[in-house]
Scaffold this motif. Structure first.
Motif, short mmCIF file in Angstrom:
data_model
loop_
_atom_site.label_atom_id
_atom_site.label_comp_id
_atom_site.label_asym_id
_atom_site.label_seq_id
_atom_site.Cartn_x
_atom_site.Cartn_y
_atom_site.Cartn_z
N TYR A 162 10.77 6.81 10.12
CA TYR A 162 9.46 6.19 9.94
C TYR A 162 8.32 7.03 10.52
O TYR A 162 7.15 6.72 10.29
CB TYR A 162 9.44 4.80 10.59
CG TYR A 162 10.39 3.80 9.97
CD1 TYR A 162 10.43 3.59 8.60
CD2 TYR A 162 11.27 3.08 10.77
CE1 TYR A 162 11.30 2.68 8.04
CE2 TYR A 162 12.14 2.16 10.22
CZ TYR A 162 12.16 1.96 8.84
OH TYR A 162 13.03 1.05 8.30
N SER A 170 5.29 -0.93 2.50
CA SER A 170 6.22 -1.98 2.90
C SER A 170 6.21 -3.13 1.91
O SER A 170 5.14 -3.59 1.48
CB SER A 170 5.85 -2.49 4.29
OG SER A 170 6.61 -3.64 4.63
N ALA A 173 4.76 -7.87 4.76
CA ALA A 173 4.14 -7.38 6.00
C ALA A 173 5.07 -7.34 7.20
O ALA A 173 4.74 -6.74 8.22
CB ALA A 173 2.92 -8.24 6.33
N ASN A 175 8.03 -5.83 7.68
CA ASN A 175 8.48 -4.47 7.99
C ASN A 175 7.40 -3.69 8.72
O ASN A 175 7.67 -2.97 9.69
CB ASN A 175 8.83 -3.71 6.71
CG ASN A 175 9.96 -4.37 5.95
OD1 ASN A 175 10.93 -4.82 6.52
ND2 ASN A 175 9.82 -4.40 4.63
N LYS A 176 6.17 -3.80 8.22
CA LYS A 176 5.06 -3.08 8.86
C LYS A 176 4.91 -3.51 10.31
O LYS A 176 4.75 -2.66 11.20
CB LYS A 176 3.76 -3.34 8.11
CG LYS A 176 2.53 -2.71 8.78
CD LYS A 176 1.25 -2.94 8.00
CE LYS A 176 0.07 -2.32 8.72
NZ LYS A 176 -1.20 -2.46 7.94
N SER A 177 4.98 -4.81 10.56
CA SER A 177 4.81 -5.29 11.93
C SER A 177 5.88 -4.72 12.84
O SER A 177 5.62 -4.38 14.00
CB SER A 177 4.83 -6.83 11.97
OG SER A 177 6.14 -7.33 11.69
N VAL A 189 0.74 2.18 7.46
CA VAL A 189 1.72 1.54 6.56
C VAL A 189 0.98 0.62 5.61
O VAL A 189 0.34 -0.34 6.04
CB VAL A 189 2.78 0.73 7.35
CG1 VAL A 189 3.84 0.19 6.39
CG2 VAL A 189 3.41 1.55 8.45
N ASP A 190 1.03 0.92 4.32
CA ASP A 190 0.46 0.02 3.32
C ASP A 190 1.44 -1.11 3.05
O ASP A 190 2.65 -0.97 3.28
CB ASP A 190 0.17 0.77 2.02
CG ASP A 190 -1.04 1.68 2.12
OD1 ASP A 190 -2.01 1.29 2.78
OD2 ASP A 190 -1.01 2.80 1.56
N VAL A 191 0.92 -2.22 2.54
CA VAL A 191 1.76 -3.39 2.28
C VAL A 191 1.53 -3.88 0.85
O VAL A 191 0.38 -3.95 0.39
CB VAL A 191 1.44 -4.54 3.27
CG1 VAL A 191 2.20 -5.81 2.89
CG2 VAL A 191 1.77 -4.14 4.69
#
Length: 385
Positions: A162, A170, A173, A175-177, A189-191
């Motif tokens: 990562y 992602s 959201a 995964n991003k968190s 990280v875009d969602v």
């Protein structure tokens, strides 16, 4: 004695296999890449771990790739699993998504290809393969994969993947968190929205008022051997709920699905099911259960789309996506059963919850999610193109 010996031998084999697989990838490089943005985007390759029949993760990749194909991108799916022929892989892909669009090939056939504008890794392992291909590097993040591994080689490589300079997108959201919290809070990280396919699962009219007079209930449980789906805990929940229902003078039949060739306790294993079979299963059951310990899967969406009341894990990702949409468990069997019993005797709980859920699901579609991804691709070109 024999059982212990076999267990030791199996563990040694697993350790050797893990060591050998790491050593066979001695080309792995964990230096940050220089990600050069393309002047135009025409050719896209998804680097995939392989294709298994009925895989939810692969189905999502094929859906996204198919939509991109319809938007006039040339899409290739390059499998790093070359033990299966391309024809076999294509056959499994059709079991995931019958009308997928794009070209399936082996990774070795495209590793030297200089014509790809976008290279999309689809798992932490495939990140390291994607590094070897010319093109702007992205990662389609469907789960927080370090949670898949025990502390060790693969856990380290999963976490490191990562933080190598790939453009991450992602699915949902959560995964991003996790990436920002566990890896590096400064990562970009875009969602895109976690969707489901409306056309495959039908909302049926359920008579929730009839639940309080029923003597027999059916619970279907999505179960797999992978630890993140908590197969042991799922079976414990099944056992305890059966006991609680019996004390209450009712019968609870448990139907497992999602994993072939495995004998599970306290219920019948239906194995892997196609979409039509799943739709019938959900419609015939009174409750469904999924353990979304890491990122949520398509299964709870599909269950809820049919109006099926579901049970989910309290400390997993499900509450991140839905509020008051499931009976949440944390191994307090008494509390879970009491919640179920309360709803059975007060059907308005089911009715109001279902109304709320359907309003949320109505806003979701793969078409909209894929459009979000296209927007991200357009920005890749627009900024530096």
């Amino acid at each position: 004695m024999l059982k212990k010996l076999l267990s030791k031998l199996i563990n040694k084999y697993r350790e050797k296999r893990a060591n050998d697989s790491i050593l066979s990838m001695d080309w792995i490089d964990v230096k940050n890449i220089v990600n050069v943005k393309p002047k135009q985007i025409k050719n896209i390759v998804f680097v995939i771990p392989g294709i298994s029949a009925y895989s939810g993760g692969i189905t999502s990749i094929l859906r996204l790739g198919t939509y991109l194909s319809k938007k006039n991108y040339n899409v290739t799916y390059a499998s790093i699993n070359e033990s299966k022929s391309v024809n076999e892989t294509e056959a499994d892909a059709k079991l995931c998504l019958a009308d997928f669009i794009g070209t399936i090939t082996h990774f070795s056939k495209i590793v030297d290809n200089k014509n790809f504008d976008i290279v999309i890794a689809t798992s932490t392992v495939t990140v390291y393969y994607a590094m070897r291909i010319h093109g702007y590097k992205m990662t389609f993040v469907q789960d927080y994969e370090p949670y898949f591994e025990q502390a060790g080689d693969w856990h380290f490589l999963a976490a490191k993947s990562y933080d190598l300079g790939f453009h991450m997108v992602s699915l949902g959201a959560w995964n991003k968190s996790m990436i920002l919290k566990q890896i590096n809070e400064n990562l970009q990280v875009d969602v895109i929205t976690f969707p489901y396919e409306k056309s495959e699962y039908s909302l049926i009219e359920r008579d929730f008022n009839a639940y309080k007079d029923k003597n027999e209930f059916k619970l279907c449980i999505y179960i797999r051997e992978t630890p993140r789906r908590l197969p042991g805990i799922c079976q414990l929940i099944a056992k305890k709920l059966q006991e609680k229902f019996e004390e209450y003078g009712k019968k609870l039949e448990v139907l497992y699905f999602g994993s072939n060739n495995t004998i599970y306790k306290y219920g019948k294993n239906l194995g892997q099911l196609n979409k039509s079979q799943l739709n019938c299963l959900y419609q015939s059951c009174d409750f469904g259960m999924v353990a979304s310990y890491t990122n949520i899967s398509l299964v709870p969406y599909e269950m809820m789309a049919t109006g099926l009341p579901i049970i989910e894990i309290k400390n997993g990702s499900f509450p991140f996506f839905f509020e008051d949409a499931a009976f949440l468990f944390d191994l307090d069997y008494d509390a879970l059963f009491e919640e179920l019993k309360t709803a059975i005797n007060n059907p308005i709980i089911f009715i109001n919850r279902n109304i709320k859920i359907q309003k949320i699901l109505e806003k979701l579609s793969w078409e909209d999610t894929a459009e979000e991804f296209v927007g991200i691709l357009n920005n890749v070109v627009a900024i530096d193109g």
